[in-house]
Design a protein around this motif. Sequence first.
Motif, PDB file in Angstrom:
ATOM      1  N   LEU A 105       8.147 -16.383  11.946  1.00  0.00           N
ATOM      2  CA  LEU A 105       6.816 -16.217  11.358  1.00  0.00           C
ATOM      3  C   LEU A 105       6.872 -16.104   9.825  1.00  0.00           C
ATOM      4  CD1 LEU A 105       5.134 -13.736  13.866  1.00  0.00           C
ATOM      5  CD2 LEU A 105       4.771 -16.209  13.651  1.00  0.00           C
ATOM      6  N   PHE A 106       8.032 -15.683   9.295  1.00  0.00           N
ATOM      7  CA  PHE A 106       8.136 -15.549   7.839  1.00  0.00           C
ATOM      8  C   PHE A 106       8.091 -16.914   7.150  1.00  0.00           C
ATOM      9  CE2 PHE A 106       9.723 -11.407   9.176  1.00  0.00           C
ATOM     10  CZ  PHE A 106       9.096 -10.583   8.268  1.00  0.00           C
ATOM     11  N   TRP A 107       8.365 -17.988   7.914  1.00  0.00           N
ATOM     12  CA  TRP A 107       8.207 -19.324   7.328  1.00  0.00           C
ATOM     13  C   TRP A 107       6.731 -19.630   7.076  1.00  0.00           C
ATOM     14  CZ3 TRP A 107      11.703 -22.555  11.190  1.00  0.00           C
ATOM     15  CH2 TRP A 107      13.045 -22.161  11.029  1.00  0.00           C
ATOM     16  N   PHE A 108       5.859 -18.919   7.798  1.00  0.00           N
ATOM     17  CA  PHE A 108       4.407 -19.165   7.682  1.00  0.00           C
ATOM     18  C   PHE A 108       3.710 -17.909   7.162  1.00  0.00           C
ATOM     19  CE2 PHE A 108       6.277 -21.470  11.240  1.00  0.00           C
ATOM     20  CZ  PHE A 108       5.921 -22.793  10.967  1.00  0.00           C
ATOM     21  N   ARG A 109       4.404 -17.190   6.293  1.00  0.00           N
ATOM     22  CA  ARG A 109       3.891 -15.872   5.879  1.00  0.00           C
ATOM     23  C   ARG A 109       2.525 -15.951   5.191  1.00  0.00           C
ATOM     24  NH1 ARG A 109       8.555 -16.838   3.088  1.00  0.00           N
ATOM     25  NH2 ARG A 109       8.374 -17.347   0.870  1.00  0.00           N
ATOM     26  N   ASP A 110       2.240 -17.070   4.465  1.00  0.00           N
ATOM     27  CA  ASP A 110       0.940 -17.171   3.790  1.00  0.00           C
ATOM     28  C   ASP A 110      -0.211 -17.254   4.786  1.00  0.00           C
ATOM     29  OD1 ASP A 110       2.122 -17.078   1.325  1.00  0.00           O
ATOM     30  OD2 ASP A 110       2.214 -19.252   1.071  1.00  0.00           O
ATOM     31  N   ALA A 111       0.064 -17.794   6.000  1.00  0.00           N
ATOM     32  CA  ALA A 111      -0.987 -17.925   7.011  1.00  0.00           C
ATOM     33  C   ALA A 111      -1.068 -16.708   7.917  1.00  0.00           C
ATOM     34  CB  ALA A 111      -0.745 -19.182   7.846  1.00  0.00           C
ATOM     35  N   VAL A 112       0.064 -15.990   8.062  1.00  0.00           N
ATOM     36  CA  VAL A 112       0.143 -14.903   9.045  1.00  0.00           C
ATOM     37  C   VAL A 112      -0.086 -13.540   8.409  1.00  0.00           C
ATOM     38  CG1 VAL A 112       1.631 -13.742  10.702  1.00  0.00           C
ATOM     39  CG2 VAL A 112       1.657 -16.250  10.527  1.00  0.00           C
ATOM     40  N   PHE A 113       0.508 -13.313   7.214  1.00  0.00           N
ATOM     41  CA  PHE A 113       0.460 -11.985   6.604  1.00  0.00           C
ATOM     42  C   PHE A 113      -0.546 -11.969   5.457  1.00  0.00           C
ATOM     43  CE2 PHE A 113       4.752 -12.576   8.286  1.00  0.00           C
ATOM     44  CZ  PHE A 113       4.833 -11.497   9.147  1.00  0.00           C
ATOM     45  N   PHE A 114      -1.353 -10.956   5.409  1.00  0.00           N
ATOM     46  CA  PHE A 114      -2.373 -10.829   4.380  1.00  0.00           C
ATOM     47  C   PHE A 114      -2.175  -9.515   3.633  1.00  0.00           C
ATOM     48  CE2 PHE A 114      -4.171 -13.543   7.610  1.00  0.00           C
ATOM     49  CZ  PHE A 114      -4.751 -14.568   6.875  1.00  0.00           C
ATOM     50  N   GLN A 115      -2.179  -9.633   2.280  1.00  0.00           N
ATOM     51  CA  GLN A 115      -2.129  -8.420   1.467  1.00  0.00           C
ATOM     52  C   GLN A 115      -3.558  -7.976   1.196  1.00  0.00           C
ATOM     53  OE1 GLN A 115       0.077  -9.740  -1.973  1.00  0.00           O
ATOM     54  NE2 GLN A 115       1.984  -8.952  -1.163  1.00  0.00           N
ATOM     55  N   GLU A 116      -3.847  -6.763   1.532  1.00  0.00           N
ATOM     56  CA  GLU A 116      -5.189  -6.232   1.326  1.00  0.00           C
ATOM     57  C   GLU A 116      -5.103  -4.952   0.507  1.00  0.00           C
ATOM     58  OE1 GLU A 116      -6.915  -5.705   5.157  1.00  0.00           O
ATOM     59  OE2 GLU A 116      -7.385  -7.831   5.403  1.00  0.00           O
ATOM     60  N   PRO A 117      -5.095  -5.110  -0.844  1.00  0.00           N
ATOM     61  CA  PRO A 117      -5.004  -3.906  -1.684  1.00  0.00           C
ATOM     62  C   PRO A 117      -6.328  -3.156  -1.717  1.00  0.00           C
ATOM     63  CG  PRO A 117      -5.281  -5.836  -3.041  1.00  0.00           C
ATOM     64  CD  PRO A 117      -5.143  -6.336  -1.627  1.00  0.00           C
ATOM     65  N   GLU A 118      -6.218  -1.909  -2.065  1.00  0.00           N
ATOM     66  CA  GLU A 118      -7.427  -1.115  -2.275  1.00  0.00           C
ATOM     67  C   GLU A 118      -7.977  -1.476  -3.652  1.00  0.00           C
ATOM     68  OE1 GLU A 118      -8.941   0.961  -0.276  1.00  0.00           O
ATOM     69  OE2 GLU A 118      -7.494   0.825   1.374  1.00  0.00           O
ATOM     70  N   ILE A 119      -9.136  -2.121  -3.680  1.00  0.00           N
ATOM     71  CA  ILE A 119      -9.690  -2.596  -4.956  1.00  0.00           C
ATOM     72  C   ILE A 119     -10.754  -1.638  -5.453  1.00  0.00           C
ATOM     73  CG2 ILE A 119     -10.915  -4.466  -6.130  1.00  0.00           C
ATOM     74  CD1 ILE A 119      -9.754  -6.393  -4.101  1.00  0.00           C
ATOM     75  N   ASN A 120     -10.514  -1.094  -6.646  1.00  0.00           N
ATOM     76  CA  ASN A 120     -11.532  -0.316  -7.340  1.00  0.00           C
ATOM     77  C   ASN A 120     -12.151  -1.241  -8.386  1.00  0.00           C
ATOM     78  OD1 ASN A 120     -12.888   1.356  -9.279  1.00  0.00           O
ATOM     79  ND2 ASN A 120     -11.781   3.128  -8.451  1.00  0.00           N
ATOM     80  N   LYS A 121     -13.332  -1.769  -8.088  1.00  0.00           N
ATOM     81  CA  LYS A 121     -13.931  -2.785  -8.954  1.00  0.00           C
ATOM     82  C   LYS A 121     -14.131  -2.285 -10.380  1.00  0.00           C
ATOM     83  CE  LYS A 121     -17.968  -5.718  -9.641  1.00  0.00           C
ATOM     84  NZ  LYS A 121     -19.317  -6.097  -9.189  1.00  0.00           N
ATOM     85  N   ASP A 122     -14.566  -1.050 -10.536  1.00  0.00           N
ATOM     86  CA  ASP A 122     -14.812  -0.519 -11.879  1.00  0.00           C
ATOM     87  C   ASP A 122     -13.527  -0.514 -12.709  1.00  0.00           C
ATOM     88  OD1 ASP A 122     -17.456  -0.151 -11.312  1.00  0.00           O
ATOM     89  OD2 ASP A 122     -17.223   1.964 -10.744  1.00  0.00           O
ATOM     90  N   GLU A 123     -12.416  -0.107 -12.088  1.00  0.00           N
ATOM     91  CA  GLU A 123     -11.147  -0.074 -12.813  1.00  0.00           C
ATOM     92  C   GLU A 123     -10.659  -1.494 -13.126  1.00  0.00           C
ATOM     93  OE1 GLU A 123      -8.248   2.260 -10.804  1.00  0.00           O
ATOM     94  OE2 GLU A 123      -9.361   4.142 -11.004  1.00  0.00           O
ATOM     95  N   LEU A 124     -10.849  -2.414 -12.169  1.00  0.00           N
ATOM     96  CA  LEU A 124     -10.454  -3.806 -12.392  1.00  0.00           C
ATOM     97  C   LEU A 124     -11.235  -4.391 -13.558  1.00  0.00           C
ATOM     98  CD1 LEU A 124      -9.119  -6.520 -11.662  1.00  0.00           C
ATOM     99  CD2 LEU A 124     -10.953  -6.860  -9.976  1.00  0.00           C
ATOM    100  N   MET A 125     -12.556  -4.219 -13.566  1.00  0.00           N
ATOM    101  CA  MET A 125     -13.383  -4.794 -14.623  1.00  0.00           C
ATOM    102  C   MET A 125     -13.119  -4.125 -15.969  1.00  0.00           C
ATOM    103  SD  MET A 125     -14.837  -7.295 -13.393  1.00  0.00           S
ATOM    104  CE  MET A 125     -15.098  -8.021 -11.775  1.00  0.00           C
ATOM    105  N   ASN A 126     -12.764  -2.855 -15.924  1.00  0.00           N
ATOM    106  CA  ASN A 126     -12.417  -2.167 -17.170  1.00  0.00           C
ATOM    107  C   ASN A 126     -11.128  -2.754 -17.758  1.00  0.00           C
ATOM    108  OD1 ASN A 126     -12.828  -0.008 -19.146  1.00  0.00           O
ATOM    109  ND2 ASN A 126     -10.984   0.905 -18.263  1.00  0.00           N
ATOM    110  N   ALA A 127     -10.184  -3.085 -16.883  1.00  0.00           N
ATOM    111  CA  ALA A 127      -8.945  -3.731 -17.343  1.00  0.00           C
ATOM    112  C   ALA A 127      -9.246  -5.100 -17.938  1.00  0.00           C
ATOM    113  CB  ALA A 127      -7.955  -3.855 -16.191  1.00  0.00           C
ATOM    114  N   VAL A 128     -10.166  -5.821 -17.301  1.00  0.00           N
ATOM    115  CA  VAL A 128     -10.564  -7.144 -17.830  1.00  0.00           C
ATOM    116  C   VAL A 128     -11.208  -6.987 -19.202  1.00  0.00           C
ATOM    117  CG1 VAL A 128     -12.112  -9.118 -17.499  1.00  0.00           C
ATOM    118  CG2 VAL A 128     -10.839  -8.195 -15.552  1.00  0.00           C
ATOM    119  N   ARG A 129     -12.095  -5.995 -19.350  1.00  0.00           N
ATOM    120  CA  ARG A 129     -12.751  -5.770 -20.641  1.00  0.00           C
ATOM    121  C   ARG A 129     -11.734  -5.422 -21.729  1.00  0.00           C
ATOM    122  NH1 ARG A 129     -17.153  -3.965 -17.429  1.00  0.00           N
ATOM    123  NH2 ARG A 129     -16.150  -1.960 -17.060  1.00  0.00           N
TER     124      ARG A 129
END
Length: 283
Positions: A105-129
């Motif tokens: 399954l590791f040969w197809f890791r992009d289709a099988v495994f998903f990274q789902e980080p905890e996204i804090n939108k305010d902190e992300l947008m502050n980093a972008v700013r």
Amino acid sequence: MEIQSMTGYGEAEGGGFKVELKSINHRYLDIHFKMPRFLLPYEMEIRGMLKEHFQRGRIDVSIALTEGAEIKVAINERVAEEILVSLSNVSRRLGLESSPSIDYLFWFRDAVFFQEPEINKDELMNAVRMAIESLREMRVREGEVLVADIRKIIGEIERHFRGLEASSEGLLEQKYEQLKERLKVFFADTEIDETRIIQEAALLAEKADIREELTRFRSHLEQLKNILHKGGIIGRRIDFLLQELLREVNTMGSKCADYEITDRVVKIKTEIEKVREQIQNIQ
């Protein structure tokens, strides 16, 4: 108003993400993204933030997870099952002794495994700013250096132009007298009214008159200095004025065969080309 170069770099971190912005020359504002797929819903908002601060340049936006990011790994069980079943069927048809293991399954890791980080939108947008502000500050610093260099070159253009004006004083009268004498010599063995010779000499001398070109060149040069003083989005306007300056100085060069004027024309054209090289990097 501030004048920006189109070359710059800015970065910032926040919310488990590192934001990098790289900017280079471009005729228009051209924004490219390189970031995880789960951030695609934020692309339009980030693009809008960039448009508020920049009008020209290619900007490459890179957003990546930092080591401190909290990530949950999810497995797409349905896809994983289908992959293993399909591999087992192929193995049986080919008469292979071994059956596919879960390691496959590791040969197809992009289709099988998903990274789902905890996204804090305010902190992300502050980093972008913060990254945008860092990029803007660098572009402004680069712009100040370019403008200072351009002002020095304009000073050289003005110096050569003053010499050009001085060389052109009395040129029309001088050309008239030279042509009149040449025509008299040329028609020495021909009966021709001297008034006609004077008229022809005047017409030929008029073609070498560069006073109008000098006036327009001086006007364009003053406009160029005013645009630099006011600042803002100036790249295209200055590029247009440089084309007009080249047009006028080329006309002066073609009208006059005088050595001093030709020499000044060549020097002015060289300095204008230097400005054109620098202005290509200004927003």
